[in-house]
Design an enzyme around this catalytic site. Structure first.
Site, PDB file in Angstrom:
ATOM      1  CD  GLU A 245       3.087  18.787  47.254  1.00 53.60           C
ATOM      2  OE1 GLU A 245       3.371  18.447  48.411  1.00 53.60           O
ATOM      3  OE2 GLU A 245       3.551  19.807  46.708  1.00 53.60           O
TER       4      GLU A 245
ATOM      5  N   GLY B  79      14.810  20.077  68.557  1.00 51.77           N
ATOM      6  CA  GLY B  79      14.244  19.815  67.235  1.00 51.77           C
ATOM      7  C   GLY B  79      14.968  20.555  66.130  1.00 51.77           C
TER       8      GLY B  79
ATOM      9  N   GLY C  58      13.956  20.719  62.831  1.00 50.04           N
ATOM     10  CA  GLY C  58      13.113  20.985  61.657  1.00 50.04           C
ATOM     11  C   GLY C  58      13.266  22.441  61.237  1.00 50.04           C
ATOM     12  CG  PHE C  59      11.328  24.073  57.739  1.00 52.38           C
ATOM     13  CD1 PHE C  59      12.272  24.551  56.843  1.00 52.38           C
ATOM     14  CD2 PHE C  59      10.504  23.033  57.343  1.00 52.38           C
ATOM     15  CE1 PHE C  59      12.381  24.010  55.564  1.00 52.38           C
ATOM     16  CE2 PHE C  59      10.611  22.482  56.071  1.00 52.38           C
ATOM     17  CZ  PHE C  59      11.542  22.961  55.187  1.00 52.38           C
ATOM     18  N   GLY C  60      11.674  25.115  62.210  1.00 49.95           N
ATOM     19  CA  GLY C  60      11.671  26.045  63.330  1.00 49.95           C
ATOM     20  C   GLY C  60      12.995  26.068  64.063  1.00 49.95           C
TER      21      GLY C  60
END
Lengths: 465, 465
Positions: free
Chosen positions: B177, B13, B15-17
């Site tokens: 948002e 993955g 993503g941010f992690g």
């Protein structure tokens, strides 16, 4: 005849021809309805930059209604034109929800442009997408960047080589520009991105039926362009014709009549164009004829014989061998608008005179060829002129700034900002198409959400022909 | 155990992690393989700006290999992970062409994130797309701008009203948002674009199960956010639950137990998340358990019980009620990287401590709410802080400049630069889905190239769950 007392103009198509016709009717006492199946105006000459990750969709294809927002007499309709009734003076179009609307007109301007032509081999299109629509370019973006992804983790050297081989069919401006861009992307745009492959080892082949690329630019520029392409590492196969395309390669017949197979995963078709099918529909409705490229043979003033109120312009018209370029579309659009205005003042229609402003093609950053009247520019000077003209003609102040911003990044550092492979234009699709029917079930799962897999058949994402 | 003498880290993955884990292993004596089904890192907090035409794909989702090009010890692999063998210490993944590869590891970091949860009603997803992937956002972009297109040429007032009604489900940051952005788009982003509708008449409803939106921000900010949303014209239905979704509307059960139908074409689901299915796969492989949201119950140091070499981080881990936000993912990614490095030095693993840097949500231009330690900001000050933080955290220098450029345009003039509706995320698709089986044949032709219509079934464009 329209019911409204105000003269009704219906324009079909929001490309260069239709857009300029609408713009030049701004101060005329007419109501304009611009019908297009898409919500955007496609700036076709920069489409290759979308396909190669330089510009975004919004920069290449601004919304039609945004461009025309200050044109109070223009209404934009998102609908697909399906038929013309020249006796009743109506156009029928299907809205995206399937309902059909009829638009009455007093003057009709048909500017539906051209699609890619596969010279009778439409079956090539799934393996070698064209370069005519936003969806084509996004599909190619996914295939081009996806090919490097596939090569990176492909252990077999031959298979890797196939992923790193790109064949561009057609040596006109579009073919030259996309070939140059892929070569440049491979050489400078992906630096440091890969660990197992060297992207600059990618091979780009440009297959062209003529003697040399950019034949219409004249011998000198043609030779300059070819030399610059070769410097970039592009292999040019001139006097060669593609006779077959399959998932894993193309078959090319050379000048000597021998046929050779080139193993390659990514194919791009930029070889021919054919007028929109609406040309034939309109010709049949008006008793006009079409030429071999499907274009309507029009009068000197761009109108249909016997129908002075109906204009066929741009890539859809056959007139004095005028080429299918943006300039002809713009000028014939302006001509149609002016003719409508003259008639409203009781004046006669004038003949359409085309002022050739020249042509240009960019080969690589800092290198373009420009043919303008007697002027022939190449190299950096040509590129400066290319830059100037494209910034001038790009639609909208903000798009100009935005494109300049991206160009600065690309030309200065060689990078590509827009490389997202969405699931919709994914390697998955390439692979699906190349897997053969039997393998599809095996390939599908990672790309499909289970609850939608069953009923998505109709939305294959391709634009209408 | 890996064959190579160098310690092998596999990260699942990007993503941010996963990205932060890879980045913080830069100077470690390890070889890192980052496996992701996509070629990009998604900057999730700005996804709503892609859906509403402010930013482009490339700005929200830069390529993983570009971000990591200077990290010589990281290899990026585009492949979909399918299985874990914790005994053999291998991960298997399917490449886009269907071939399967096995990656041996010494340390494994699984950071596959979360998907939208429909609370057992996955059938809602086709009518109310989520807000978790690039493809979701592009689908929504097509639906949102397409809805205005449809309203413009819809003669029936009731049908027009349905196209101009937008229902957002979920009052967390994402829901707030996107609701704020649609309202602002309708009020200021489409000025002068339409002739028959007034886009500012669009109705935006935000349906939330809680007492008030942004509950986690505290009463004061929650009230401020709600007031600003109302000022923008958003109708908030709090203490309400969506009980049914169909092509033409939603059914909402209010606090008093009565059920009401809201007629609306465009629905957006931002109500819940559920860990990636890989969490369960990993838990089963390692004898761990998952919580109700599908997250793996991990040790204090983010590792699987009994498997100190396997980390589950970010949205996939259940640990001390930490929320599923970007900050937790980043910090747990850094923690995993640091733990791997400590172990290589023979040190003990430390417990993961989360430093809460607060949370923020933008409501409209010039208005955001920010909760940072004891600080509570709202209005313009909050917005300035939002801007500062997002510019700081956006990945890559050029993306920062590029986003700032687009923001200047949007915030100063209210316009939206990225509004292209491609055929793939077209009104056509919405309509196809809403037309019912019998009508599909009638609706298809304008959107499909004849030669491809028959065999496109598998590519429905949806990302994997």
């Amino acid at each position: 005849m329209a019911d409204s007392p105000v003269h009704q103009v219906v324009i079909v198509g929001g490309g260069f021809g239709g857009l300029f016709a609408a713009k030049f009717l701004r101060r005329a006492p007419v109501e304009v309805t611009l019908v297009d199946a898409r919500n955007y105006h496609l700036f076709q000459p920069l489409l290759y930059q979308l396909a190669t990750g330089i510009l975004s969709e919004g920069e290449v294809a601004p919304p039609l209604r945004e461009i025309l927002r200050r044109h109070a007499n223009v209404t934009v309709e998102m609908a697909t034109v399906e038929g013309f009734d020249l006796a009743a003076r109506t156009v029928t179009a299907q809205r995206p929800d399937g309902t059909v609307r009829t638009y009455p007109y007093d003057s009709l301007v048909v500017a539906a442009g051209a699609a890619q032509s596969y010279f009778g081999h439409d079956e090539f299109s799934r393996y070698a997408p064209g370069m005519k629509t936003i969806d084509d370019a996004l599909e190619l973006r996914g295939r081009i960047f996806g090919a490097f992804e596939m090569a990176e983790n492909e252990p077999d050297p031959e298979a890797r080589r196939a992923w790193l081989t790109f064949v561009v069919v057609g040596g006109g401006p579009t073919g030259v520009e996309i070939a140059g861009q892929i070569a440049e992307l491979a050489r400078t745009g992906l630096q440091g991105n890969f660990r197992r492959i060297d992207p600059s080892e990618a091979e780009v082949l440009l297959v062209d039926g003529g003697k040399e690329v950019l034949a219409t630019f004249g011998d000198r520029l043609s030779a300059k362009a070819a030399a610059e392409l070769r410097r970039l590492g592009v292999t040019i196969r001139s006097k060669s014709v593609v006779t077959d395309v399959d998932p894993f390669g193309v078959e090319v017949r050379g000048a000597d009549g021998t046929t050779e197979r080139i193993v390659c995963r990514t194919k791009i078709w930029a070889a021919g164009v054919q007028a929109s099918p609406l040309a034939r529909l309109l010709a049949e409705a008006g008793g006009a004829t079409c030429d071999r490229a499907g274009r309507i043979v029009v009068n000197d003033d761009c109108t249909l014989p016997g129908h002075p109120e109906v204009f066929a312009i741009g890539d859809m018209m056959a007139l004095r061998d005028l080429p299918g370029v943006a300039e002809v579309a713009m000028q014939s659009g302006i001509h149609a608008a002016n003719t409508i205005k003259r008639r409203l003042h009781g004046e006669e229609a004038a003949m359409f005179t085309y002022r050739d402003l020249g042509s240009m093609a960019t080969i690589s950053r800092f290198h373009a060829v420009v043919s303008f009247r007697k002027l022939r520019l190449s190299g950096f000077l040509g590129w400066l002129m290319w830059l100037l003209v494209h910034i001038t003609f790009l639609t909208g102040f903000r798009n100009r700034l935005s494109a300049m911003f991206h160009w600065t990044g690309t030309f200065a550092a060689g990078g590509r900002a827009e490389r997202t492979i969405t699931v919709r234009q994914t390697v998955g699709r390439v692979v699906l198409e190349q897997a053969g029917e039997g393998d599809i079930a095996r390939v599908v799962p990672p790309f499909v959400r289970h609850d939608d897999a069953g009923d998505a058949a109709p939305d294959d994402g391709h634009p209408p022909p």
